[in-house]
Design a protein around this motif. Sequence first.
Motif, PDB file in Angstrom:
ATOM      1  N   ARG A 126      31.028  30.907  46.583  1.00  0.00           N
ATOM      2  CA  ARG A 126      31.144  30.336  47.922  1.00  0.00           C
ATOM      3  C   ARG A 126      32.583  29.941  48.267  1.00  0.00           C
ATOM      4  NH1 ARG A 126      26.200  28.516  49.871  1.00  0.00           N
ATOM      5  NH2 ARG A 126      27.353  28.234  51.815  1.00  0.00           N
ATOM      6  N   THR A 127      33.538  30.286  47.422  1.00  0.00           N
ATOM      7  CA  THR A 127      34.916  29.912  47.716  1.00  0.00           C
ATOM      8  C   THR A 127      35.455  30.714  48.898  1.00  0.00           C
ATOM      9  OG1 THR A 127      35.769  31.533  46.130  1.00  0.00           O
ATOM     10  CG2 THR A 127      35.433  29.289  45.332  1.00  0.00           C
ATOM     11  N   GLU A 128      36.349  30.081  49.642  1.00  0.00           N
ATOM     12  CA  GLU A 128      36.944  30.748  50.802  1.00  0.00           C
ATOM     13  C   GLU A 128      37.796  31.916  50.347  1.00  0.00           C
ATOM     14  OE1 GLU A 128      39.947  29.666  54.534  1.00  0.00           O
ATOM     15  OE2 GLU A 128      39.061  28.060  53.309  1.00  0.00           O
ATOM     16  N   GLY A 129      37.520  33.088  50.855  1.00  0.00           N
ATOM     17  CA  GLY A 129      38.285  34.270  50.502  1.00  0.00           C
ATOM     18  C   GLY A 129      37.804  34.962  49.243  1.00  0.00           C
ATOM     19  N   GLY A 130      36.728  34.450  48.639  1.00  0.00           N
ATOM     20  CA  GLY A 130      36.189  35.069  47.432  1.00  0.00           C
ATOM     21  C   GLY A 130      37.181  35.073  46.286  1.00  0.00           C
ATOM     22  N   THR A 131      37.810  33.909  46.032  1.00  0.00           N
ATOM     23  CA  THR A 131      38.881  33.835  45.027  1.00  0.00           C
ATOM     24  C   THR A 131      38.486  32.997  43.807  1.00  0.00           C
ATOM     25  OG1 THR A 131      39.852  31.926  46.168  1.00  0.00           O
ATOM     26  CG2 THR A 131      40.652  34.112  46.782  1.00  0.00           C
ATOM     27  N   GLY A 132      37.206  32.853  43.556  1.00  0.00           N
ATOM     28  CA  GLY A 132      36.758  32.075  42.402  1.00  0.00           C
ATOM     29  C   GLY A 132      36.717  32.920  41.137  1.00  0.00           C
ATOM     30  N   VAL A 133      37.027  32.287  39.994  1.00  0.00           N
ATOM     31  CA  VAL A 133      36.980  32.957  38.695  1.00  0.00           C
ATOM     32  C   VAL A 133      36.196  32.080  37.717  1.00  0.00           C
ATOM     33  CG1 VAL A 133      38.295  33.860  36.747  1.00  0.00           C
ATOM     34  CG2 VAL A 133      39.195  34.103  39.070  1.00  0.00           C
ATOM     35  N   LEU A 134      35.237  32.673  37.044  1.00  0.00           N
ATOM     36  CA  LEU A 134      34.452  31.974  36.020  1.00  0.00           C
ATOM     37  C   LEU A 134      34.937  32.395  34.631  1.00  0.00           C
ATOM     38  CD1 LEU A 134      31.893  30.356  35.007  1.00  0.00           C
ATOM     39  CD2 LEU A 134      30.700  32.557  35.071  1.00  0.00           C
ATOM     40  N   ILE A 135      35.212  31.402  33.782  1.00  0.00           N
ATOM     41  CA  ILE A 135      35.518  31.645  32.372  1.00  0.00           C
ATOM     42  C   ILE A 135      34.355  31.054  31.583  1.00  0.00           C
ATOM     43  CG2 ILE A 135      37.114  31.219  30.473  1.00  0.00           C
ATOM     44  CD1 ILE A 135      39.304  30.823  32.604  1.00  0.00           C
ATOM     45  N   PHE A 136      33.524  31.927  31.020  1.00  0.00           N
ATOM     46  CA  PHE A 136      32.238  31.503  30.436  1.00  0.00           C
ATOM     47  C   PHE A 136      32.202  31.768  28.939  1.00  0.00           C
ATOM     48  CE2 PHE A 136      27.913  32.608  29.112  1.00  0.00           C
ATOM     49  CZ  PHE A 136      27.207  31.484  29.512  1.00  0.00           C
ATOM     50  N   VAL A 137      31.744  30.768  28.177  1.00  0.00           N
ATOM     51  CA  VAL A 137      31.600  30.903  26.726  1.00  0.00           C
ATOM     52  C   VAL A 137      30.217  30.423  26.312  1.00  0.00           C
ATOM     53  CG1 VAL A 137      32.394  30.096  24.464  1.00  0.00           C
ATOM     54  CG2 VAL A 137      34.068  30.644  26.243  1.00  0.00           C
ATOM     55  N   SER A 138      29.520  31.239  25.518  1.00  0.00           N
ATOM     56  CA  SER A 138      28.217  30.868  24.964  1.00  0.00           C
ATOM     57  C   SER A 138      28.385  30.714  23.449  1.00  0.00           C
ATOM     58  CB  SER A 138      27.176  31.958  25.279  1.00  0.00           C
ATOM     59  OG  SER A 138      25.876  31.508  24.965  1.00  0.00           O
ATOM     60  N   ASP A 149      35.403  36.760  41.545  1.00  0.00           N
ATOM     61  CA  ASP A 149      34.713  37.009  42.805  1.00  0.00           C
ATOM     62  C   ASP A 149      35.329  38.212  43.522  1.00  0.00           C
ATOM     63  OD1 ASP A 149      32.814  36.659  44.704  1.00  0.00           O
ATOM     64  OD2 ASP A 149      33.567  34.763  45.486  1.00  0.00           O
ATOM     65  N   GLU A 150      34.677  38.617  44.584  1.00  0.00           N
ATOM     66  CA  GLU A 150      35.024  39.865  45.265  1.00  0.00           C
ATOM     67  C   GLU A 150      36.475  39.926  45.719  1.00  0.00           C
ATOM     68  OE1 GLU A 150      33.215  42.680  48.835  1.00  0.00           O
ATOM     69  OE2 GLU A 150      32.599  40.581  48.657  1.00  0.00           O
ATOM     70  N   GLY A 151      36.983  38.821  46.245  1.00  0.00           N
ATOM     71  CA  GLY A 151      38.342  38.822  46.782  1.00  0.00           C
ATOM     72  C   GLY A 151      39.396  39.163  45.747  1.00  0.00           C
ATOM     73  N   ILE A 152      39.309  38.524  44.577  1.00  0.00           N
ATOM     74  CA  ILE A 152      40.312  38.752  43.530  1.00  0.00           C
ATOM     75  C   ILE A 152      40.021  40.024  42.741  1.00  0.00           C
ATOM     76  CG2 ILE A 152      39.112  37.278  41.876  1.00  0.00           C
ATOM     77  CD1 ILE A 152      42.922  37.644  42.194  1.00  0.00           C
ATOM     78  N   SER A 153      38.737  40.373  42.570  1.00  0.00           N
ATOM     79  CA  SER A 153      38.409  41.577  41.788  1.00  0.00           C
ATOM     80  C   SER A 153      38.883  42.849  42.486  1.00  0.00           C
ATOM     81  CB  SER A 153      36.899  41.651  41.535  1.00  0.00           C
ATOM     82  OG  SER A 153      36.181  41.752  42.752  1.00  0.00           O
ATOM     83  N   LYS A 154      39.034  42.804  43.812  1.00  0.00           N
ATOM     84  CA  LYS A 154      39.548  43.962  44.546  1.00  0.00           C
ATOM     85  C   LYS A 154      41.035  44.196  44.261  1.00  0.00           C
ATOM     86  CE  LYS A 154      36.399  43.900  48.524  1.00  0.00           C
ATOM     87  NZ  LYS A 154      36.292  43.645  49.984  1.00  0.00           N
ATOM     88  N   LYS A 155      41.715  43.138  43.855  1.00  0.00           N
ATOM     89  CA  LYS A 155      43.160  43.223  43.627  1.00  0.00           C
ATOM     90  C   LYS A 155      43.505  43.698  42.217  1.00  0.00           C
ATOM     91  CE  LYS A 155      44.171  41.115  47.611  1.00  0.00           C
ATOM     92  NZ  LYS A 155      45.005  41.700  48.692  1.00  0.00           N
ATOM     93  N   ASP A 191      47.446  35.418  38.104  1.00  0.00           N
ATOM     94  CA  ASP A 191      46.898  36.428  39.015  1.00  0.00           C
ATOM     95  C   ASP A 191      46.609  35.835  40.386  1.00  0.00           C
ATOM     96  OD1 ASP A 191      46.937  38.231  36.881  1.00  0.00           O
ATOM     97  OD2 ASP A 191      44.937  37.620  36.236  1.00  0.00           O
ATOM     98  N   LEU A 192      45.996  34.671  40.378  1.00  0.00           N
ATOM     99  CA  LEU A 192      45.645  34.026  41.644  1.00  0.00           C
ATOM    100  C   LEU A 192      46.893  33.617  42.418  1.00  0.00           C
ATOM    101  CD1 LEU A 192      42.650  31.840  40.412  1.00  0.00           C
ATOM    102  CD2 LEU A 192      42.515  33.771  41.975  1.00  0.00           C
ATOM    103  N   GLN A 193      47.891  33.121  41.701  1.00  0.00           N
ATOM    104  CA  GLN A 193      49.135  32.708  42.348  1.00  0.00           C
ATOM    105  C   GLN A 193      49.821  33.891  43.027  1.00  0.00           C
ATOM    106  OE1 GLN A 193      51.954  30.973  39.668  1.00  0.00           O
ATOM    107  NE2 GLN A 193      53.464  30.567  41.263  1.00  0.00           N
ATOM    108  N   THR A 194      49.758  35.058  42.382  1.00  0.00           N
ATOM    109  CA  THR A 194      50.400  36.254  42.928  1.00  0.00           C
ATOM    110  C   THR A 194      49.699  36.753  44.183  1.00  0.00           C
ATOM    111  OG1 THR A 194      51.142  36.938  40.728  1.00  0.00           O
ATOM    112  CG2 THR A 194      51.041  38.644  42.428  1.00  0.00           C
ATOM    113  N   HIS A 195      48.382  36.816  44.115  1.00  0.00           N
ATOM    114  CA  HIS A 195      47.623  37.417  45.212  1.00  0.00           C
ATOM    115  C   HIS A 195      47.083  36.393  46.217  1.00  0.00           C
ATOM    116  CE1 HIS A 195      47.727  41.333  43.256  1.00  0.00           C
ATOM    117  NE2 HIS A 195      47.384  40.742  42.121  1.00  0.00           N
TER     118      HIS A 195
END
Length: 215
Positions: A126-138, A149-155, A191-195
């Motif tokens: 739900r982040t504005e611009g689709g710029t969320g990133v999940l770092i998940f560990v099980s 999310d979609e916004g950053i994965s396109k880049k 990555d986020l800072q660049t894009h």
Amino acid sequence: MAWINKYLSEADLARIEASISKVEETTSGEIVPVIVRRSSAVGHVPLTLTLLLTLFLVIVEFPFSDWLWVTPWVYLWPVIVVIFFGLSQVLAKSKWIQKVFVPEKDELDSVHRRAHLEFYLNRIHRTEGGTGVLIFVSVMEKKAVVLADEGISKKLPKEHWDEILGMLGKHLHEGKWADGFVAAIEACGKDLQTHFPVISGKGNELKNHLIVKDV
């Protein structure tokens, strides 16, 4: 959730939170680290253990079956199975036992499903611009997932996220859990800072801390 202290201290948690806050000062993106105790279902483990213990006993006692399977000894078998089930319930609490009885493919599928679930539960989509990133560990499966999310994965291509995942996995394998999270957060931050550079007046959309879940 005292179990988390085996992997991350209070100082480590504070360090991770500080790294998120520092990174998000330079970007409009959002980074959310999540760690869970396990992703795989383990409800089948006690029954599986019971069946294996019973089968083992049947094989061991086979040379004596002529007198063990007659009255009155035959009536002991239901009692033995119940005892085995109780013992299996205790043994099944072991993380090592749980991992043994969950196939590798099932672990991988479960971890990826849980990662996608956490992505939506924590509103990263739900982040504005689709710029969320999940770092998940099980923890039980010793597996990690990085979802953008979609916004950053396109880049950025999939191979780029695999590099970050490999770096995280290396630290986890060495027992440097805090270093792994911080390194992954900083790599995603670049990555986020660049894009998606910081936008003046834009508030923080998601909390800046490691989310810890027991189940």
